[in-house]
Design an enzyme around this catalytic site. Structure first.
Site, PDB file in Angstrom:
ATOM      1  N   ASP A  81       1.019  -1.152  -0.155  1.00 31.32           N
ATOM      2  CA  ASP A  81      -0.067  -0.078   0.080  1.00 31.32           C
ATOM      3  C   ASP A  81       0.755   1.128  -0.246  1.00 31.32           C
ATOM      4  O   ASP A  81       1.615   1.449   0.736  1.00 31.32           O
ATOM      5  CB  ASP A  81      -0.885  -0.077   1.272  1.00 31.32           C
ATOM      6  CG  ASP A  81      -2.202   0.701   0.799  1.00 31.32           C
ATOM      7  OD1 ASP A  81      -2.219   1.795   0.480  1.00 31.32           O
ATOM      8  OD2 ASP A  81      -3.028  -0.163   1.535  1.00 31.32           O
TER       9      ASP A  81
ATOM     10  N   GLU B  90      -6.836   3.817  -5.532  1.00 30.79           N
ATOM     11  CA  GLU B  90      -7.806   3.975  -4.892  1.00 30.79           C
ATOM     12  C   GLU B  90      -8.436   5.245  -5.370  1.00 30.79           C
ATOM     13  O   GLU B  90      -7.676   6.363  -5.315  1.00 30.79           O
ATOM     14  CB  GLU B  90      -7.500   4.215  -3.195  1.00 30.79           C
ATOM     15  CG  GLU B  90      -8.814   4.238  -2.326  1.00 30.79           C
ATOM     16  CD  GLU B  90      -8.656   4.739  -1.343  1.00 30.79           C
ATOM     17  OE1 GLU B  90      -9.439   4.566  -0.416  1.00 30.79           O
ATOM     18  OE2 GLU B  90      -7.619   5.169  -1.114  1.00 30.79           O
TER      19      GLU B  90
ATOM     20  N   ASP C  71     -12.115   0.396   5.147  1.00 27.78           N
ATOM     21  CA  ASP C  71     -12.720   1.558   5.318  1.00 27.78           C
ATOM     22  C   ASP C  71     -14.251   1.430   5.283  1.00 27.78           C
ATOM     23  O   ASP C  71     -14.994   2.424   5.502  1.00 27.78           O
ATOM     24  CB  ASP C  71     -12.496   2.520   4.479  1.00 27.78           C
ATOM     25  CG  ASP C  71     -10.962   3.048   4.518  1.00 27.78           C
ATOM     26  OD1 ASP C  71     -10.310   3.037   5.421  1.00 27.78           O
ATOM     27  OD2 ASP C  71     -10.363   3.433   3.285  1.00 27.78           O
TER      28      ASP C  71
HETATM   29  C1  GLC Z   1      -7.417   5.796   1.934  1.00 30.02           C
HETATM   30  C2  GLC Z   1      -7.335   4.632   3.010  1.00 30.02           C
HETATM   31  C3  GLC Z   1      -7.737   5.198   4.385  1.00 30.02           C
HETATM   32  C4  GLC Z   1      -6.972   6.312   4.900  1.00 30.02           C
HETATM   33  C5  GLC Z   1      -7.063   7.605   3.536  1.00 30.02           C
HETATM   34  C6  GLC Z   1      -5.940   8.590   3.976  1.00 30.02           C
HETATM   35  O1  GLC Z   1      -8.729   6.072   1.793  1.00 30.02           O
HETATM   36  O2  GLC Z   1      -7.929   3.590   2.793  1.00 30.02           O
HETATM   37  O3  GLC Z   1      -7.834   4.167   5.381  1.00 30.02           O
HETATM   38  O4  GLC Z   1      -7.566   7.070   6.073  1.00 30.02           O
HETATM   39  O5  GLC Z   1      -6.673   7.040   2.579  1.00 30.02           O
HETATM   40  O6  GLC Z   1      -4.633   7.778   3.768  1.00 30.02           O
END
Ligand code: GLC
Length: 550
Positions: free
Chosen positions: A95, A249, A324
Site C-alpha cells: 500500500d 484507490e 474503510d
Molecule cells: C485511504 C485509506 C484510508 C485512509 C485514507 C488516508 O482512503 O484507505 O484508510 O484513511 O486513504 O490515507
C-alpha cells in the site's frame, strides 16, 4: 496468468494475527497463517501499511517509507514473509500512500525547522489578507483542510487528518523521492502496488476556494494532471516489471477518468477501486446517516460501471469490503437470519462480474459489524470526529451511536476471529479493538462446519477453470427487476447467466425466452438446484444465487 485471472486478498496487519501478545497483529503472525491463506488459494495479498507511523490513521500516516514499524516486525520478517508467500505462489501488493506523509516524517520536520528545500515538499500558504485560512477546503475527516505550520504564520494543507500533510507533486523532487521509494520495494520482490487516494495528487497550484455550494473535493479530484503523474510513475517504477499489478484507490471518480486510468494503451494502472456502489445506503449522499440500502441504485451503479469500463477498455477492481467500509454482509445481506446464504450471494454477484475480485480478511468466514455499545469502544479518528459532529448538530447520543455502528470504519477493523476463545484467538494479550460474536463466527468453526469459506474456494477455483469469468463481456438482464440481480457474461459462444435473489423472501424468476429450453450447466449455486436445461422460470430461495452456463 494476468491480473484478470487473479484473486487478491487484503490483510489489515494490525487486525490479522498477533504473534507476540501485544494486542496488535504483526508480520510474524501473518507468516504463521500462510497455510490458511494457501488453503483459500488466492494469488496475491494486498497489505495495508505496516511502515513506521505514529498510527494516527492506522499507518496511513507514514513517517518512514523505508522501514517496518517495530510494532509490526522487522525488515527480516518482511523478507521472510515475501519469500514464504512466494514459495506458496502468493505475490505481495504493498500500500503506497503517496498523497501525504505523516507530520512526523523527516521531510515535514526539516521543513518545520526552516529547511526551504523541504518546505517545497508541502503546500504551505499564507492566510488570506483578512487573516482567514488560505482557502475554504474541508478535510475528509472533518474540519478545515489547513493547520498552522509551526509558528511561521503559514498553514499547510491536509486533506485527511492534521497529522497527514499533503505532498506537493508539482515539485519534481517530491516525485523523484516517491518513485525511488516505490522501486526500493519493487526490488525486494513486491509485484503489486495499491496507490492510496491517488486521484487527489493533482491539485491546482493556485488552490482556489470552492465556489459556494460546491464540495471542496471537486476542486482537487481527478485533475487532468493526475494522468500525467501516473504515466510518469508507471514508467519510472512498476512499468519496468512486466507482471506488475497495480490498483489506484479513486475517491469520487468518474467512469471516463477510470477508463483512462486503466486502459492498457495509456500505461497508467491495471485497475481502480471505485466507491459509488457503496454509497447506496447514504441519505442524500451523506455517509453519517442510517437508511436501508437502495437496491435499484446499487444495481444501476454496478451496471453503469460494468458497461462503461468495458466499452472504454478499462478494468475494475471488484470488492464489497475493505478496511474503510462496514461489512457488506451487514449492509446488503441479512447477518441475523441468513448470514451464510447472503454472504455467498454477495460473493457470487461480485466475483462473477467483469474485473479482478478482492476479498477482505474475514469476509470468507462471514464476519459482521460488531455494533459496539459504547462510543469508547471505537478507535478510528474519523469515527470520533463524526460522532462529535453529529452530536454538535443536535443528534441524540443514541441516534449518533446507531449511525456510528452502521458506518464506522472500525466495523471491518475488528480482529480476525480465529476461534471462539475470549480474544477470538487473535492475541494472548489485550486486543487493540474488541472482537465480537466470535463464539459463533470464527475460522475454526467455519472450517469445521461452515459453508462460506468453501464457497469462496469454489468461486476462486471457477475463475481459473472458466475463461468466461475473466474474459467474458458483460450485459445486464432484467435490470428493473425489484428483487433479483441478473447479468450475463458472454465469451466464445457461451453465456454465463448470474441470477441472485437479494432478499430474504423467495421469488419466482422468469428467465429470458432466448435461453429457455437450452442445455445448461450449473457451475455454482449456494443452494441445491442443478440445472441441466434452462427452465421457463426458476424458484429462488432467500438470498439464493445461481450461475448457469448456457
Ligand atoms: C485511504 C485509506 C484510508 C485512509 C485514507 C488516508 O482512503 O484507505 O484508510 O484513511 O486513504 O490515507
Amino acid at each position: 496468468m494476468s491480473f484478470e485471472d487473479k484473486v487478491i486478498y487484503q490483510i489489515y496487519p494490525k487486525s490479522f494475527y498477533d504473534s507476540n501478545g501485544d494486542g496488535l497483529g504483526d508480520l510474524r503472525g501473518i507468516i504463521q497463517k500462510i497455510p490458511y491463506l494457501k488453503r483459500l488459494n488466492i494469488d496475491m495479498i494486498w497489505f495495508s501499511p505496516f511502515f513506521v507511523s505514529p498510527q494516527n490513521d492506522n499507518g496511513y500516516d507514514i513517517a518512514d517509507y523505508y522501514a517496518i514499524d517495530p510494532r509490526f516486525g522487522t525488515m527480516d520478517d518482511f523478507d521472510e514473509l515475501v519469500k514464504k508467500l512466494a514459495e506458496n505462489h502468493i505475490d505481495v501488493m504493498l500500500d503506497m500512500v503517496l498523497n501525504h506523509c505523516s507530520t512526523e516524517h523527516p521531510w515535514f520536520q526539516k521543513a518545520l525547522a526552516g529547511d526551504e528545500y523541504y518546505q517545497k515538499f508541502f503546500y504551505l500558504r499564507d492566510p488570506k489578507p483578512d487573516g482567514s485560512l488560505p482557502n475554504n477546503w474541508t478535510s475528509k475527516f472533518g474540519g478545515p483542510a489547513w493547520a498552522p505550520f509551526g509558528d511561521t504564520g503559514k498553514y499547510y494543507l491536509h486533506l485527511y487528518d492534521q497529522t497527514q500533510a499533503d505532498l506537493d507533486w508539482h515539485n519534481p523532487e517530491v516525485r523523484k523521492e516517491l518513485f525511488k521509494m516505490v522501486n526500493f520495494w519493487r526490488d525486494k520482490g513486491v509485484k503489486g502496488f495499491r496507490f492510496d487516494v491517488i486521484n487527489v495528487i493533482g491539485k491546482d497550484k493556485d488552490l482556489k476556494d470552492a465556489p459556494e455550494n460546491v464540495a471542496s473535493k471537486l476542486m482537487y479530484t481527478d485533475k487532468p494532471i493526475v494522468h500525467q503523474y501516473l504515466k510518469e510513475l508507471n514508467q519510472s517504477t512498476f512499468g519496468q516489471m512486466p507482471d506488475s499489478i497495480t490498483v489506484g484507490e479513486m475517491s469520487s471518480t468518474s467512469i471516463p477518468n477510470s477508463v483512462a486510468y486503466t486502459n492498457k494503451d495509456n500505461h497508467e494502472l491495471s485497475m481502480v477501486f471505485t466507491f459509488h456502489h457503496l454509497k447506496v445506503d447514504y441519505k442524500n449522499g451523506q455517509k453519517w446517516t442510517k437508511v436501508p440500502f437502495d437496491f435499484a441504485a446499487l444495481k444501476k451503479l454496478l451496471n453503469d460501471w460494468q458497461l462503461g469500463m468495458s466499452q472504454g477498455g478499462g478494468w475494475n477492481a471488484l470488492f464489497w469490503n475493505n478496511h474503510d467500509q462496514p461489512w457488506a454482509l451487514s449492509r446488503f445481506g441479512d447477518p441475523i437470519h441468513y448470514r451464510e446464504k447472503s454472504a455467498e450471494m454477495l460473493a457470487t454477484v461480485m466475483h462473477l462480474l467483469r474485473g479482478t475480485p478482492y476479498i477482505y480478511q474475514g469476509e470468507e468466514i462471514g464476519m459482521i459489524d460488531p455494533n459496539y455499545e459504547q462510543i469508547s469502544d471505537y478507535v478510528d479518528v474519523e469515527t470520533h470526529n463524526a460522532y462529535h459532529e453529529l452530536k454538535k448538530h443536535g443528534v441524540s447520543e443514541q441516534d449518533a451511536l446507531a449511525i456510528i455502528q452502521a458506518k464506522s470504519r472500525d466495523n471491518s477493523r475488528t480482529p480476525m476471529h480465529w476461534n471462539s476463545g475470549p480474544n477470538a484467538g487473535f492475541t494472548t494479550g489485550t486486543p487493540w479493538l474488541k472482537p465480537k460474536d466470535q463464539e459463533r463466527i470464527n475460522v475454526a468453526a467455519e472450517l469445521d462446519h461452515g459453508e462460506i469459506f468453501s464457497y469462496y474456494q469454489k468461486l476462486i477455483y471457477l475463475r481459473k477453470q472458466l475463461p468466461i469469468i475473466a474474459k467474458g463481456s458483460y450485459q445486464p438482464v432484467d435490470l428493473d427487476h425489484p428483487q433479483v440481480f441478473v447479468y450475463r457474461r458472454d465469451y466464445n459462444g457461451q453465456t454465463l447467466l448470474v441470477i441472485s435473489n437479494f432478499y430474504g423472501q423467495p421469488v419466482t424468476y422468469q428467465l429470458p425466452e432466448a435461453f429457455q429450453g437450452q442445455k445448461a450447466e450449473t457451475p455454482i449455486t449456494n443452494y441445491e438446484q442443478n440445472i441441466t436445461e434452462v427452465p421457463n422460470a426458476l424458484n429462488l430461495q432467500p438470498y439464493e444465487a445461481i450461475a448457469l452456463l448456457v
